[in-house]
Design an enzyme around this catalytic site. Structure first.
Site, PDB file in Angstrom:
ATOM      1  N   HIS A 251       0.847  -1.196   0.000  1.00 37.92           N
ATOM      2  CA  HIS A 251       0.000   0.000   0.000  1.00 37.92           C
ATOM      3  C   HIS A 251       0.879   1.241   0.000  1.00 37.92           C
ATOM      4  O   HIS A 251       1.942   1.257   0.609  1.00 37.92           O
ATOM      5  CB  HIS A 251      -0.996  -0.011   1.162  1.00 37.92           C
ATOM      6  CG  HIS A 251      -0.412  -0.073   2.544  1.00 37.92           C
ATOM      7  ND1 HIS A 251       0.101   1.021   3.196  1.00 37.92           N
ATOM      8  CD2 HIS A 251      -0.256  -1.120   3.408  1.00 37.92           C
ATOM      9  CE1 HIS A 251       0.521   0.666   4.399  1.00 37.92           C
ATOM     10  NE2 HIS A 251       0.325  -0.639   4.551  1.00 37.92           N
TER      11      HIS A 251
ATOM     12  N   ASP B 141      -0.060   4.279   1.013  1.00 36.94           N
ATOM     13  CA  ASP B 141      -0.390   5.283   2.035  1.00 36.94           C
ATOM     14  C   ASP B 141       0.270   4.948   3.366  1.00 36.94           C
ATOM     15  O   ASP B 141       0.738   3.826   3.586  1.00 36.94           O
ATOM     16  CB  ASP B 141      -1.915   5.370   2.210  1.00 36.94           C
ATOM     17  CG  ASP B 141      -2.542   4.030   2.602  1.00 36.94           C
ATOM     18  OD1 ASP B 141      -2.129   2.993   2.054  1.00 36.94           O
ATOM     19  OD2 ASP B 141      -3.434   4.021   3.472  1.00 36.94           O
TER      20      ASP B 141
ATOM     21  N   ASP C 279       6.229   0.300   7.025  1.00 37.32           N
ATOM     22  CA  ASP C 279       4.796   0.092   6.749  1.00 37.32           C
ATOM     23  C   ASP C 279       4.297   1.161   5.799  1.00 37.32           C
ATOM     24  O   ASP C 279       3.722   2.134   6.235  1.00 37.32           O
ATOM     25  CB  ASP C 279       4.022   0.110   8.070  1.00 37.32           C
ATOM     26  CG  ASP C 279       2.574  -0.283   7.887  1.00 37.32           C
ATOM     27  OD1 ASP C 279       2.236  -0.830   6.832  1.00 37.32           O
ATOM     28  OD2 ASP C 279       1.777  -0.018   8.800  1.00 37.32           O
TER      29      ASP C 279
ATOM     30  N   GLU D 248      -5.039   1.818   2.255  1.00 40.20           N
ATOM     31  CA  GLU D 248      -5.088   0.604   3.072  1.00 40.20           C
ATOM     32  C   GLU D 248      -5.265   0.948   4.543  1.00 40.20           C
ATOM     33  O   GLU D 248      -5.943   0.234   5.289  1.00 40.20           O
ATOM     34  CB  GLU D 248      -3.801  -0.215   2.882  1.00 40.20           C
ATOM     35  CG  GLU D 248      -3.838  -1.602   3.491  1.00 40.20           C
ATOM     36  CD  GLU D 248      -3.365  -1.688   4.932  1.00 40.20           C
ATOM     37  OE1 GLU D 248      -3.565  -2.733   5.560  1.00 40.20           O
ATOM     38  OE2 GLU D 248      -2.816  -0.684   5.469  1.00 40.20           O
ATOM     39  N   GLU D 249      -4.633   2.043   4.966  1.00 32.66           N
ATOM     40  CA  GLU D 249      -4.651   2.392   6.392  1.00 32.66           C
ATOM     41  C   GLU D 249      -5.977   3.005   6.845  1.00 32.66           C
ATOM     42  O   GLU D 249      -6.178   3.201   8.033  1.00 32.66           O
ATOM     43  CB  GLU D 249      -3.509   3.372   6.713  1.00 32.66           C
ATOM     44  CG  GLU D 249      -2.107   2.816   6.446  1.00 32.66           C
ATOM     45  CD  GLU D 249      -1.666   1.771   7.469  1.00 32.66           C
ATOM     46  OE1 GLU D 249      -2.490   1.343   8.303  1.00 32.66           O
ATOM     47  OE2 GLU D 249      -0.491   1.369   7.413  1.00 32.66           O
TER      48      GLU D 249
HETATM   49 ZN   LIG Z   1       0.693  -1.651   6.356  1.00 34.87          ZN
END
Ligand SMILES: [Zn+2]
Length: 404
Positions: free
Chosen positions: A91, A93, A123, A155-156
């Site tokens: 992801h 974001d 992440d 995604e977050e």
């Molecule tokens: Zn993640």
């Protein structure tokens, strides 16, 4: 983007920068996603940067706007062609950050203690750089099956990037690895996440005479009783020893109601979260809750709303016997496990791909100040990704044994 342009660039043979420069560039471009508009950013520049690196390598790059979400894009970059192949997914974001608690600028990649610090290093912008680094060695190789680098939006926050991909039926491939930080250990299951809202509307009145109103808080008291009973029933019925918390959970997180001790409470609102185990269906859980609380509202003559706070993430599980699981276990020397966080895996699985979560860095270092990627993870990650590409895209992917 046209195939012709891709070919012309491939001839030019321009290679992207080194790993550190790639991560520094991605980290420097804010792409926070959040339900709060004051935090939410577009991810367009991150996606454009990835396209700018991948196209000259020979990838056919598509940038797909996420429907209904201006400024949000998914990217599908494909090297080679065919119906099978391997997706390396991440992801674009990040979560928001707490500026005052960072020791260095979250948007400037900073070297300290053999670590790279920056928002999104583990992440999970760092994963893209490592996947691209691994792919560099294959740009001149004819692939039997395609290699697809997938970059998603949001995604977050809403997971709407992955949702949009699943709805559009793309990308199609046989296998998918999501590079979330798992310390390079394969992960084949996680619980789902549901966040729900229950509201009761009654009638206020003087506390001295209960017949003057309808008490929403008392209705909620009964509803909470039913929720906890249901929780107990689910925990008796469903257990999975692969998880640290082996049962599904239901947490009462927040409640608001009423205003004064001497007024009948007219309105009460409860927010709770549910973490279902693989095998539990979110719509069935919602229906079971509804079946228990609707009669309570009816017998008290309370208005009732029961609705999700967000669409939820389904639980995810890939079979321990899946080819991708076996290969990743052999490559890493770790047996596949579970994690306590949710990912986009359910949607990639919905697209028909055997899906696994495995990436560099540790989840404990994510979603907090001074997020970092430990340098000891970098080379092993590139190595594992290279061998996955070799196995699933170059060698005969049906071969059961992984070449050492
Ligand atoms: Zn993640």
């Amino acid at each position: 983007m046209s195939g012709e342009k891709v070919r012309a660039n491939a001839v030019a043979g321009a290679q992207p920068p080194g790993i550190r420069d790639m991560i520094a560039s991605l980290v420097s471009q804010p792409s926070i996603s959040s339900a709060s508009p004051e935090w939410d950013h577009s991810n367009e520049s991150v996606v454009q940067t990835l396209a700018h690196w991948l196209e000259p390598m020979g990838f056919a790059v598509e940038i797909l706007p996420v429907p209904g979400m201006p400024g949000k894009y998914n990217l599908i970059a494909t090297l080679g062609s065919g119906s099978g192949g391997l997706v390396l997914s991440g992801h674009t974001d990040t979560v928001p950050y707490d500026d005052k608690r960072w020791q260095s600028d979250p948007f400037k990649l900073t070297d300290r203690d053999d670590r790279w610090y920056g928002l999104g290093t583990c992440d999970m912008k760092g994963f893209f750089a490592l996947a691209i680094e691994a792919a560099k060695a294959f740009t001149g190789t004819p692939l039997k099956q395609p290699l697809i680098i997938l970059a998603t939006a949001d995604e977050e926050s809403s997971m709407n990037g992955a949702r949009a991909l699943a709805e559009s039926g793309r990308p199609k491939a046989r296998y998918a690895v999501i590079g979330e930080p798992t310390g390079l250990k394969p992960v084949r299951m996680h619980k789902g996440i549901m966040m729900e809202r229950l509201v009761f509307d009654g009638q206020s009145g003087h506390s001295s005479d209960p017949s003057l109103g309808r008490n929403a808080m008392e209705g909620m008291h009964a509803a909470i009783g039913e929720l906890l009973t249901l929780r107990g029933e689910w925990q008796n019925r469903y257990q999975n020893p692969n998880f640290d918390v082996q049962v599904p959970t239901l947490n009462l997180g927040c409640i608001h109601g009423g205003d004064n001790p001497n007024r009948i409470c007219a309105n009460c609102e409860l927010h709770f979260d549910l973490r279902p185990l693989p095998g539990m269906q979110m719509d069935e859980l919602r229906q079971a809750i509804l079946d228990r609380i609707q009669p309570l509202a009816r017998e008290r003559n309370l208005g009732m709303r029961f609705e999700p706070l967000f669409d939820g993430v389904p639980p995810f599980e890939t079979s321990p016997d899946a080819a991708l699981v076996k290969v990743c276990e052999r490559l890493t020397g770790h047996s596949a496990q579970s994690v306590a966080f949710a990912t986009e895996a359910p949607w990639l699985q919905k697209l028909g791909m055997e899906t696994l979560v495995m990436g560099p860095g540790h989840i404990d270092q994510a979603h907090q100040p001074d997020e970092y990627l430990d340098l000891s993870q970098v080379k092993p990650a590139v190595d594992i990704l290279s061998r996955l590409i070799q196995h699933f895209c170059v060698d005969d992917a049906s071969a059961a044994e992984l070449k050492s």
